[in-house]
Motif scaffolding. Structure first.
Motif, short mmCIF file in Angstrom:
data_model
loop_
_atom_site.label_atom_id
_atom_site.label_comp_id
_atom_site.label_asym_id
_atom_site.label_seq_id
_atom_site.Cartn_x
_atom_site.Cartn_y
_atom_site.Cartn_z
N LEU A 283 0.87 -1.17 0.00
CA LEU A 283 0.00 0.00 0.00
C LEU A 283 0.91 1.22 0.00
CD1 LEU A 283 -2.78 -0.97 2.59
CD2 LEU A 283 -2.75 -1.31 0.10
N HIS A 284 1.03 1.86 -1.16
CA HIS A 284 1.91 3.01 -1.34
C HIS A 284 1.13 4.26 -0.93
CE1 HIS A 284 4.71 5.41 -4.25
NE2 HIS A 284 4.51 6.04 -3.11
N VAL A 285 1.41 4.75 0.28
CA VAL A 285 0.67 5.88 0.83
C VAL A 285 1.25 7.18 0.29
CG1 VAL A 285 -0.16 6.98 2.93
CG2 VAL A 285 0.25 4.51 2.91
N VAL A 286 0.38 8.00 -0.31
CA VAL A 286 0.77 9.27 -0.92
C VAL A 286 0.03 10.40 -0.21
CG1 VAL A 286 0.77 10.63 -3.06
CG2 VAL A 286 1.16 8.15 -3.15
N ASP A 287 0.74 11.45 0.11
CA ASP A 287 0.11 12.64 0.70
C ASP A 287 -0.57 13.42 -0.42
OD1 ASP A 287 -0.60 15.01 1.89
OD2 ASP A 287 1.39 15.48 2.69
N SER A 288 -1.88 13.27 -0.53
CA SER A 288 -2.60 13.89 -1.65
C SER A 288 -2.62 15.41 -1.53
CB SER A 288 -4.03 13.36 -1.72
OG SER A 288 -4.78 13.76 -0.57
N ALA A 289 -2.34 15.95 -0.34
CA ALA A 289 -2.36 17.39 -0.15
C ALA A 289 -1.02 18.05 -0.46
CB ALA A 289 -2.77 17.72 1.29
N SER A 290 0.00 17.25 -0.74
CA SER A 290 1.33 17.81 -1.00
C SER A 290 1.46 18.20 -2.46
CB SER A 290 2.42 16.79 -0.66
OG SER A 290 3.69 17.24 -1.10
N PRO A 291 1.92 19.41 -2.76
CA PRO A 291 2.14 19.80 -4.16
C PRO A 291 3.24 18.99 -4.83
CG PRO A 291 3.01 21.47 -2.66
CD PRO A 291 2.24 20.51 -1.82
N ALA A 292 4.08 18.34 -4.03
CA ALA A 292 5.18 17.53 -4.58
C ALA A 292 4.84 16.05 -4.58
CB ALA A 292 6.46 17.78 -3.78
N ARG A 293 3.55 15.70 -4.55
CA ARG A 293 3.17 14.30 -4.39
C ARG A 293 3.67 13.41 -5.53
NH1 ARG A 293 -3.15 15.97 -5.07
NH2 ARG A 293 -3.19 16.22 -7.34
N ALA A 294 3.69 13.91 -6.76
CA ALA A 294 4.17 13.10 -7.89
C ALA A 294 5.65 12.79 -7.73
CB ALA A 294 3.91 13.82 -9.21
N GLN A 295 6.45 13.79 -7.37
CA GLN A 295 7.88 13.57 -7.19
C GLN A 295 8.13 12.66 -5.99
OE1 GLN A 295 10.55 14.55 -9.15
NE2 GLN A 295 11.59 13.12 -7.77
N GLN A 296 7.37 12.82 -4.92
CA GLN A 296 7.54 11.98 -3.74
C GLN A 296 7.22 10.52 -4.06
OE1 GLN A 296 5.11 13.81 -0.73
NE2 GLN A 296 6.56 15.49 -0.37
N ALA A 297 6.17 10.29 -4.84
CA ALA A 297 5.82 8.92 -5.24
C ALA A 297 6.94 8.31 -6.09
CB ALA A 297 4.50 8.91 -6.00
N ALA A 298 7.52 9.14 -6.96
CA ALA A 298 8.63 8.65 -7.79
C ALA A 298 9.85 8.32 -6.94
CB ALA A 298 8.99 9.71 -8.85
N ASP A 299 10.11 9.13 -5.91
CA ASP A 299 11.24 8.86 -5.02
C ASP A 299 11.05 7.56 -4.26
OD1 ASP A 299 12.63 11.18 -5.71
OD2 ASP A 299 11.60 12.38 -4.21
N VAL A 300 9.81 7.28 -3.83
CA VAL A 300 9.52 6.02 -3.14
C VAL A 300 9.75 4.84 -4.07
CG1 VAL A 300 7.70 4.62 -2.09
CG2 VAL A 300 7.92 7.04 -1.48
N ASN A 301 9.26 4.95 -5.30
CA ASN A 301 9.45 3.87 -6.27
C ASN A 301 10.93 3.66 -6.59
OD1 ASN A 301 6.77 3.00 -6.60
ND2 ASN A 301 6.34 4.64 -8.06
N LYS A 302 11.71 4.71 -6.53
CA LYS A 302 13.16 4.58 -6.76
C LYS A 302 13.80 3.71 -5.68
CE LYS A 302 17.34 7.40 -7.28
NZ LYS A 302 17.89 8.79 -7.30
N VAL A 303 13.41 3.93 -4.42
CA VAL A 303 13.94 3.10 -3.33
C VAL A 303 13.42 1.67 -3.46
CG1 VAL A 303 14.09 2.79 -0.84
CG2 VAL A 303 14.17 5.08 -1.81
N LEU A 304 12.14 1.53 -3.82
CA LEU A 304 11.58 0.18 -3.99
C LEU A 304 12.34 -0.58 -5.08
CD1 LEU A 304 7.74 0.89 -3.76
CD2 LEU A 304 9.21 -0.17 -2.03
N ALA A 305 12.72 0.12 -6.14
CA ALA A 305 13.51 -0.53 -7.19
C ALA A 305 14.88 -0.94 -6.65
CB ALA A 305 13.66 0.42 -8.38
N GLU A 306 15.45 -0.11 -5.79
CA GLU A 306 16.78 -0.41 -5.25
C GLU A 306 16.76 -1.66 -4.38
OE1 GLU A 306 20.27 1.81 -2.59
OE2 GLU A 306 18.47 2.89 -3.19
N ILE A 307 15.64 -1.94 -3.71
CA ILE A 307 15.57 -3.12 -2.85
C ILE A 307 14.80 -4.26 -3.52
CG2 ILE A 307 15.75 -1.73 -0.74
CD1 ILE A 307 12.74 -2.09 -0.34
#
Length: 377
Positions: A283-307
């Motif tokens: 369950l990939h939790v995203v802060d929908s109120a953050s203006p940077a939510r798209a970049q934050q989701a991409a950063d999470v997926n980057k770490v997920l790819a690393e592991i």
């Protein structure tokens, strides 16, 4: 000249530079929140743009003078860079500024050290800090050129202090890695027991402060620590819950991710992150109120790819819809699979839809046979 007033240990100058074209719009704001999470009460931010880092100071000499003036005006004891500094750059900055200088990695390590509660969490953080320190032993140590005689002798060439320090750190690192291996083995036994019982394993992942712990508490009726700050939760918490349409489900709340998460932390938290790697559903939790939510989701997926966890079935959970004005509901992809659920963990809106999404994943899941060594670091 000795200053009339001692520098304020809770005051810091924050340095967030735009290097080249890589300039996240919320970088300075995120640095301020990180500093506040580490205990900084007063701060000013120094910004600027450079085509590339300066080899000596990371910032240019003119910017260093600006930082020095800001630190003097604030009476700050610390200067914090929102960047990874080389040991030489850090030494040069401390000499030029006359103050302690932390880079982004050390700031995050400091927060982790303050927040770790369990024995495993404390071991993981200590390991990461020691491995980071081992590359910077020469910084500011005045005794490193002294030599010590061997076997208690006072004369003759001996082992330099820095070599002794490195040996002590290496011995401690080996001990800590052994402890983490024990924790890892224990987790493996628990996972195999869950697998035999065919229990769906769900891990909450997401950018730090996206509301994972609040959502975990709402789903599992648990009491994990909640706070409006970065890295409020470090230690993995796991609960078994019963969903009417899915049966028994194990839900785990894991450490939050962040942009440029230090590699050493990812390595040290290997055992904890394996809860993510071994999950049946993320369950990939995203802060929908953050203006940077798209970049934050991409950063999470980057770490997920690393592991090696990016291939695990994932549902995005857009949290905090009470702040963003979105409505609770479910969004499906072109294949009819649930791709996104809109919820407010605080108010409870959308949680029924989220439980239904988890139940649907339980009914349609395929058996997974992950490799015995899923994390490659």
């Amino acid at each position: 000249m000795i200053p009339a007033v001692a520098p304020d240990s809770q005051a810091a100058v924050l340095v967030s530079l735009e290097i080249g074209d890589a300039a996240p719009e919320d970088a300075a704001e995120e640095l301020a929140r990180l500093a506040e999470s580490a205990g900084v009460r007063r701060h000013v931010t120094v910004g600027g743009r450079r085509p590339r880092p300066d080899p000596k100071f990371y910032a240019g000499s003119g910017k260093v003078r600006e930082i020095a003036l800001a630190a003097e005006a604030l009476n700050a004891a610390t200067v914090i860079f929102n960047h990874a500094l080389s040991p030489a750059q850090q030494r040069n900055l401390e000499k030029a500024l006359g103050r302690s200088v932390l880079d982004r990695t050390e700031l995050i390590l400091t927060i982790f050290a303050q927040r770790a509660q369990t024995n495993e969490g404390k071991v993981q953080v200590e390991l990461a800090r020691l491995e980071h320190l081992s590359t910077r032993l020469v910084r500011g140590w005045t005794h490193l050129e002294r030599q010590r005689g061997g076997l208690g002798k006072t004369g003759g060439p001996g082992e330099k202090q820095i070599e002794l320090d490195r040996r002590m750190i290496a011995d401690r690192v080996r001990l800590l890695r052994g402890k983490l291996e024990q924790f890892r083995h224990r987790r493996g036994v628990q996972r195999r027991a869950r697998a035999r019982g065919e229990v769906l394993s769900v891990s909450l992942v997401g950018y730090t402060n996206a509301g994972k712990s609040t959502l975990f508490n709402a789903l599992a009726r648990a009491k994990a620590r909640e706070a409006d700050q970065l890295f409020a939760t470090l230690d993995t918490t796991t609960r078994r819950v019963w969903l009417p349409d899915a049966g028994a489900v194990v839900i785990s709340d894991t450490v939050g991710f962040i942009r440029d998460l230090p590699h050493g932390l990812v390595a040290a938290f290997r055992a904890t992150l394996e809860e993510t790697v071994r999950a049946d559903l993320l369950l990939h939790v995203v802060d929908s109120a953050s203006p940077a939510r798209a970049q934050q989701a991409a950063d999470v997926n980057k770490v997920l790819a690393e592991i090696n966890a990016l291939e695990i079935a994932q549902i995005q959970v857009w949290n905090k819809i009470d702040l963003s004005g979105l409505q609770p509901g479910v969004e499906r992809d072109e294949y009819g699979r649930i791709a996104r659920v809109f919820v407010s963990a605080r108010s409870g809106a959308g949680l029924a839809e989220l439980r239904g999404a988890i139940a649907e994943a339980a009914r349609t899941r395929q058996p997974r046979t992950p490799s015995p060594e899923p994390i490659s670091l």
